[in-house]
Design an enzyme around this catalytic site. Structure first.
Site, PDB file in Angstrom:
ATOM      1  N   SER A 121      10.982  53.038  60.545  1.00  0.00           N
ATOM      2  CA  SER A 121      11.294  53.303  61.946  1.00  0.00           C
ATOM      3  C   SER A 121      10.658  52.291  62.892  1.00  0.00           C
ATOM      4  CB  SER A 121      10.854  54.714  62.351  1.00  0.00           C
ATOM      5  OG  SER A 121       9.477  54.764  62.593  1.00  0.00           O
ATOM      6  N   LYS A 163       4.272  55.585  66.043  1.00  0.00           N
ATOM      7  CA  LYS A 163       5.280  55.300  67.073  1.00  0.00           C
ATOM      8  C   LYS A 163       4.634  54.611  68.271  1.00  0.00           C
ATOM      9  CE  LYS A 163       8.846  57.509  65.189  1.00  0.00           C
ATOM     10  NZ  LYS A 163       8.212  57.582  63.867  1.00  0.00           N
TER      11      LYS A 163
END
Length: 214
Positions: A121, A163
């Site tokens: 990701s 993230k």
């Protein structure tokens, strides 16, 4: 470290241990040392390890198959498990017997640790599956920082994810942004964030270990 006090076989054994830790991120077992040194007896290996310990080159933890530590450690940081670059993973363990050589003592002075990345990701930030991210422990961050975000429920540690952090004050929420155009961000209402989420640390470096083809 000077090996003047060690015998020739002990010097070669020590150099193998150092190289193994650099390559594998953990110390070798006695059997692995024996195979490398062409020593059939693990007792013979244990004798030379005992001598290296008495001479101050290593420290051993009894009854652990990989219980060798260098007294003059590599410029490394401990690996504390895996971190999801995708859906959150179970929280990493508190301690493991591995380290990643980072080539400088600065990260160790800041009590940094390494996490192995699982998933893609964050690939557009050049963080790939199998990389190690070096984390500086801290509970605060700035917008745009790549962080370890930990989700807890009812006081029990749950899962962690890697993230970019953004606080969207206009929407009264936190956005955990992946670096992959095929994936959607995670939106968390500010009240839920304050109650259930914490920042464990910020990414300060990325380590990619390359294995040469045989």
């Amino acid at each position: 470290m000077s090996l003047e006090q060690a015998s020739e076989i002990q010097r070669r054994m020590y150099q193998f241990i150092v190289g193994y830790i650099k390559r594998e991120g953990m110390p070798p077992t006695n059997r692995e040392i024996g195979r490398e040194m062409n020593i059939a007896s693990t007792g013979h290996v244990d004798y030379h390890l005992t001598m290296l310990e008495k001479k101050g080159y290593i420290v051993r933890t009894p009854k652990k198959s990989r219980g060798i530590k260098l007294t003059n450690p590599l410029n490394g940081v401990p690996v504390k498990g895996a971190i999801a670059a995708g859906r959150p993973l179970d929280i990493y363990p508190d301690s493991v017997d591995r380290c990643v050589d980072v080539g400088t003592e600065a990260f160790a002075r800041d009590n940094c640790y390494a996490l192995e990345v699982k998933g893609n990701s964050m690939i557009e930030d050049h963080i790939c599956d199998g990389d190690f991210v070096i984390i500086k422990p801290q509970s605060t961050c700035k917008n745009g920082d790549i962080v370890v975000a930990l989700h807890t429920q009812e006081g029990v540690q749950g899962s962690a994810t890697l993230k970019r952090f953004f606080q969207e004050k206009e929407n009264d929420r936190v956005r955990l942004q992946p670096a992959n155009s095929e994936l959607e961000p995670i939106f968390i209402p500010k009240s839920v964030w304050d109650r259930e989420w914490t920042i464990q640390g910020r990414v300060v470096a990325i380590i990619r270990q390359c294995n040469s083809a045989a």
